[in-house]
Design an enzyme around this catalytic site. Sequence first.
Site, mmCIF file in Angstrom:
data_model
loop_
_atom_site.group_PDB
_atom_site.id
_atom_site.type_symbol
_atom_site.label_atom_id
_atom_site.label_comp_id
_atom_site.label_asym_id
_atom_site.label_seq_id
_atom_site.Cartn_x
_atom_site.Cartn_y
_atom_site.Cartn_z
ATOM 1 N N THR A 90 0.848 -1.190 0.000
ATOM 2 C CA THR A 90 0.000 0.000 0.000
ATOM 3 C C THR A 90 0.883 1.239 0.000
ATOM 4 O OG1 THR A 90 -0.132 -0.082 2.414
ATOM 5 C CG2 THR A 90 -1.924 -1.115 1.178
ATOM 6 N N GLU A 179 5.887 5.285 -0.024
ATOM 7 C CA GLU A 179 5.853 3.978 0.628
ATOM 8 C C GLU A 179 7.179 3.795 1.352
ATOM 9 O OE1 GLU A 179 7.654 0.850 -1.244
ATOM 10 O OE2 GLU A 179 8.733 2.739 -1.358
ATOM 11 N N MET A 180 7.570 2.585 1.712
ATOM 12 C CA MET A 180 8.722 2.455 2.598
ATOM 13 C C MET A 180 9.767 1.428 2.168
ATOM 14 S SD MET A 180 6.893 2.848 6.359
ATOM 15 C CE MET A 180 8.458 3.140 7.196
ATOM 16 N N ASP A 204 -4.470 5.739 1.046
ATOM 17 C CA ASP A 204 -4.674 7.065 1.630
ATOM 18 C C ASP A 204 -4.169 8.107 0.639
ATOM 19 O OD1 ASP A 204 -5.010 6.322 4.786
ATOM 20 O OD2 ASP A 204 -3.490 5.067 3.852
#
Length: 233
Positions: A90, A179-180, A204
Amino acid sequence: MTPHINAKIGDFYPQCLLCGDPLRVSYIAKNFLQDAKEITNVRNMLGFSGKYKGKGISLMGHGMGIASCTIYVTELIKTYQVKELLRIGTCGAISPKVGLKDIVMATGASTDSKTNRVRFLNHDLSATPDFELSLRAYQTAKRLGIDLKIGNVFSSDFFYSFETHAFGLMAQYNHLAIEMEAAGLYATAMELNAKALCLCSVSDHLITKEALSPKERIESFDNMITLALEMMS
């Protein structure tokens, strides 16, 4: 076996889907694969192998952030000979080009992490995905009628403390979302001569403050799971 994966050699197929959340990995195994078998569970970071439309495919959790992700990616490639790694996760959108439920294909990944500079002798690394995987994702999305959003992402080490004033600048440079993990995934695959790609479902919007409900997140993620499995089959 590695310090973080207790699967046997040969348990992983050459193609592997990656998710940050191990429970999401379990969800995919139970709802999308045939003959799915749990093959690793160290630290409850679950991994499975099974079949999709008759073709073998594996699933693996990788935790949150570049540091955690690159541990699992390195071990999958070096020890288990995984050749193609597709992260499905996500993201938070920062561009007006992207809305909730959209699927972003990360054609590049900038980052505030220092890991790639350390890896690349303090130079700036162009962290990019494999072209052939990207092409397959694009063509599969077209076939399925999915409007894939294509552009850069920003892989941040921070979930809460982030430079929100930089969102506009990132969007100007065609960064669609935050994102990460993608920057670390791409760099590790480049270093170890494997293929990698990151797809992210927008849960989101960090500018408009819109967010999906838990039910909507599941439905949105199911579309991306189908895209991922179809392009790997």
